[in-house]
Scaffold this motif. Structure first.
Motif, PDB file in Angstrom:
ATOM      1  N   GLN A   1      46.211  39.471  25.976  1.00  0.00           N
ATOM      2  CA  GLN A   1      46.440  40.711  26.713  1.00  0.00           C
ATOM      3  C   GLN A   1      45.284  41.048  27.643  1.00  0.00           C
ATOM      4  N   LYS A   2      44.084  40.741  27.202  1.00  0.00           N
ATOM      5  CA  LYS A   2      42.893  41.103  27.978  1.00  0.00           C
ATOM      6  C   LYS A   2      42.608  40.131  29.123  1.00  0.00           C
ATOM      7  N   PHE A   3      42.771  38.819  28.870  1.00  0.00           N
ATOM      8  CA  PHE A   3      42.328  37.818  29.838  1.00  0.00           C
ATOM      9  C   PHE A   3      43.430  37.050  30.553  1.00  0.00           C
ATOM     10  N   LEU A   4      44.658  37.093  30.061  1.00  0.00           N
ATOM     11  CA  LEU A   4      45.692  36.226  30.629  1.00  0.00           C
ATOM     12  C   LEU A   4      46.802  36.982  31.358  1.00  0.00           C
ATOM     13  N   GLN A   5      46.519  38.190  31.788  1.00  0.00           N
ATOM     14  CA  GLN A   5      47.501  38.910  32.589  1.00  0.00           C
ATOM     15  C   GLN A   5      47.442  38.372  34.018  1.00  0.00           C
ATOM     16  N   PRO A   6      48.555  37.823  34.492  1.00  0.00           N
ATOM     17  CA  PRO A   6      48.528  37.180  35.810  1.00  0.00           C
ATOM     18  C   PRO A   6      48.539  38.182  36.958  1.00  0.00           C
ATOM     19  N   SER A   7      48.057  37.725  38.072  1.00  0.00           N
ATOM     20  CA  SER A   7      48.199  38.424  39.352  1.00  0.00           C
ATOM     21  C   SER A   7      49.092  37.533  40.196  1.00  0.00           C
ATOM     22  N   LEU A   8      49.464  37.970  41.353  1.00  0.00           N
ATOM     23  CA  LEU A   8      50.285  37.138  42.228  1.00  0.00           C
ATOM     24  C   LEU A   8      49.523  36.885  43.517  1.00  0.00           C
ATOM     25  N   TYR A   9      49.234  35.615  43.769  1.00  0.00           N
ATOM     26  CA  TYR A   9      48.516  35.201  44.973  1.00  0.00           C
ATOM     27  C   TYR A   9      49.472  34.390  45.833  1.00  0.00           C
ATOM     28  N   LYS A  10      49.365  34.544  47.160  1.00  0.00           N
ATOM     29  CA  LYS A  10      50.272  33.862  48.076  1.00  0.00           C
ATOM     30  C   LYS A  10      49.485  33.065  49.099  1.00  0.00           C
ATOM     31  N   ARG A  11      50.039  31.902  49.423  1.00  0.00           N
ATOM     32  CA  ARG A  11      49.504  31.079  50.511  1.00  0.00           C
ATOM     33  C   ARG A  11      50.680  30.380  51.174  1.00  0.00           C
TER      34      ARG A  11
ATOM     35  N   SER B   1      50.831  31.659  43.214  1.00  0.00           N
ATOM     36  CA  SER B   1      50.032  31.261  42.056  1.00  0.00           C
ATOM     37  C   SER B   1      49.666  32.518  41.270  1.00  0.00           C
ATOM     38  N   PHE B   2      49.244  32.318  40.033  1.00  0.00           N
ATOM     39  CA  PHE B   2      49.096  33.444  39.120  1.00  0.00           C
ATOM     40  C   PHE B   2      47.665  33.754  38.678  1.00  0.00           C
ATOM     41  N   TYR B   3      46.781  32.786  38.772  1.00  0.00           N
ATOM     42  CA  TYR B   3      45.408  32.994  38.305  1.00  0.00           C
ATOM     43  C   TYR B   3      44.434  32.409  39.326  1.00  0.00           C
TER      44      TYR B   3
ATOM     45  N   HIS C   1      52.945  33.734  29.954  1.00  0.00           N
ATOM     46  CA  HIS C   1      52.397  34.907  30.640  1.00  0.00           C
ATOM     47  C   HIS C   1      52.640  34.898  32.139  1.00  0.00           C
ATOM     48  N   SER C   2      52.908  33.751  32.729  1.00  0.00           N
ATOM     49  CA  SER C   2      53.049  33.683  34.180  1.00  0.00           C
ATOM     50  C   SER C   2      54.448  33.233  34.608  1.00  0.00           C
TER      51      SER C   2
END
Length: 186
Positions: free
Chosen positions: A17-27, A37-39, A66-67
């Motif tokens: 929960q603390k370290f593996l919450q993904p974000s969304l990155y785009k290229r 991508s997620f991390y 998680h992703s």
């Protein structure tokens, strides 16, 4: 594995929960294909390095849950997709790209396996762009039905592997690409 506390899983629920919450990155890749991508690489570098070990199977399943699974769950569209892992050849007892792809299974994403395999098994890990350009993966594509394809990989560095896959499949068939990490995201 991260906090060294006792846990029945390889990464305790608290650390997940603390370290593996993904974000969304785009290229934008070759032929205007979007890579999501997620991390960031530095966030999960040590976890990625487990991919050719026995524990890597469990780590990649946790990362995918998680992703990739969360992405599939939140993709609300009327379109139906086929997801294909890049070179899901089994090494070290499992395929890390197949694990990621499996977690995309949802009402509108159908994972397919053994469709895109590299004939050249050279490892790109830690190699330069020059090396990668001069040692193409030489993908082989098996027949399948579907025109909205999601390409799946774990790490995108230069984007050359994705470019080779997109060129073979056809940019008009590839809807987007997904990876755990895009090295270009700092």
């Amino acid at each position: 594995m991260m906090c060294e506390s006792f846990s029945y899983t390889h990464i305790c629920k608290s650390c997940q929960q603390k370290f593996l919450q993904p974000s969304l990155y785009k290229r934008t890749l070759h032929n205007n294909i979007q890579l999501l991508s997620f991390y960031k690489y530095n966030e999960i570098k040590e976890l990625l390095h487990t991919k050719h070990t026995d524990v890597g199977y469990h780590i990649y399943n946790i990362l995918a849950k998680h992703s990739f699974a969360k992405f599939a769950e939140e993709l609300h569209t009327k379109e139906n997709y086929i997801s294909i892992p890049i070179d899901d050849q089994v090494t070290s007892g499992y395929s890390h790209t197949a694990i990621l792809n499996k977690h995309l299974n949802s009402y509108n994403i159908k994972p397919m396996f053994n469709k895109l395999r590299a004939k050249n098994s050279v490892s790109y890990s830690g190699k330069s762009k020059y090396f990668r350009e001069n040692n193409p993966r030489d993908f082989e594509l098996k027949n399948f039905q579907g025109d909205k394809i999601i390409l799946v990989d774990d790490i995108v560095t230069t984007g050359l592997t994705m470019k080779q896959a997109i060129d073979l499949i056809g940019h008009n068939r590839v809807a987007l690409a997904l990876s755990l990490v895009d090295i270009s995201q700092k």
